[in-house]
Write a protein that holds these residues in place. Structure first.
Motif, short mmCIF file in Angstrom:
data_model
loop_
_atom_site.label_atom_id
_atom_site.label_comp_id
_atom_site.label_asym_id
_atom_site.label_seq_id
_atom_site.Cartn_x
_atom_site.Cartn_y
_atom_site.Cartn_z
N LEU A 116 1.20 -131.06 28.23
CA LEU A 116 0.96 -131.43 26.84
C LEU A 116 2.27 -131.88 26.23
O LEU A 116 3.30 -131.20 26.35
N VAL A 117 2.26 -133.05 25.58
CA VAL A 117 3.43 -133.57 24.87
C VAL A 117 3.06 -133.65 23.40
O VAL A 117 2.07 -134.29 23.02
N GLY A 118 3.84 -132.98 22.55
CA GLY A 118 3.58 -132.94 21.12
C GLY A 118 3.76 -134.29 20.45
O GLY A 118 4.50 -135.16 20.93
N ALA A 138 12.26 -134.82 23.79
CA ALA A 138 11.28 -133.79 24.12
C ALA A 138 11.91 -132.74 25.04
O ALA A 138 12.58 -133.07 26.01
N THR A 139 11.70 -131.46 24.69
CA THR A 139 12.18 -130.35 25.48
C THR A 139 11.03 -129.37 25.68
O THR A 139 10.03 -129.39 24.95
N ASN A 140 11.20 -128.46 26.63
CA ASN A 140 10.18 -127.50 26.97
C ASN A 140 10.00 -126.48 25.83
O ASN A 140 10.94 -125.76 25.49
N SER A 141 8.81 -126.43 25.28
CA SER A 141 8.51 -125.49 24.20
C SER A 141 7.91 -124.20 24.72
O SER A 141 7.61 -123.30 23.94
N ASP A 142 7.69 -124.10 26.04
CA ASP A 142 7.15 -122.88 26.64
C ASP A 142 8.21 -121.80 26.78
O ASP A 142 7.88 -120.64 26.97
N GLU A 143 9.48 -122.18 26.74
CA GLU A 143 10.56 -121.22 27.00
C GLU A 143 10.95 -120.47 25.76
O GLU A 143 10.85 -120.88 24.67
#
Length: 143
Positions: A116-118, A138-143
């Motif tokens: 998923l890309v915001g 864009a960076t990883n938002s899960d971390e």
């Protein structure tokens, strides 16, 4: 699992939203019947059940592959060739990925399956399978 307005469960698989799906007619540099366009459509590999939002532009000069069940929001830009530095490399958007509106994807990027890309993101590097990336860049938002 998602739920509809009536509270009934709905599948998160976008392919199940289509009763019938057909490949759109794509003419170089012209809007499709769904109001998105492709430059150099010979470089586009479009799988089945792809949902592309209005006013999205796909520049497929060096190749763009879009997998089955991908959703791309409106007003996105997908570039396999940069007009600024001349970088040209294929873009891959894998099965089931979802791209938010107003997102730009640069040459050489791979968006993994079910990633998923915001919205309003600038994607300069690969997005691994099943992750959530957002922002500029864009960076990883899960971390």
């Amino acid at each position: 699992m998602s739920f509809g307005a009536d509270g009934a469960p709905m599948s998160d698989d976008p392919r199940e939203r289509f009763d019938e799906w057909e490949h759109p007619e794509i003419i170089d540099g012209e809007l499709t019947e769904y109001n998105w366009l492709v430059n150099k459509p010979d470089g586009l590999q479009l799988e089945d059940y792809v949902d592309i939002g209005a006013f999205t532009v796909i520049n497929a000069h060096a190749g763009v592959t879009i997998g089955s069940g991908v959703q791309i929001g409106p007003h996105c830009d997908i570039h396999s060739k940069s007009t600024i530095d001349g970088e040209a490399e294929e873009v891959h958007i894998r099965e089931g990925a979802r791209i938010g509106s107003h997102t730009t994807i640069l040459p050489g990027v791979e968006i993994g399956s079910n990633a998923l890309v915001g919205s309003h993101s600038l994607v300069r590097e690969d997005v691994p399978e099943g992750t959530f990336y957002k922002g500029v860049p864009a960076t990883n938002s899960d971390e």
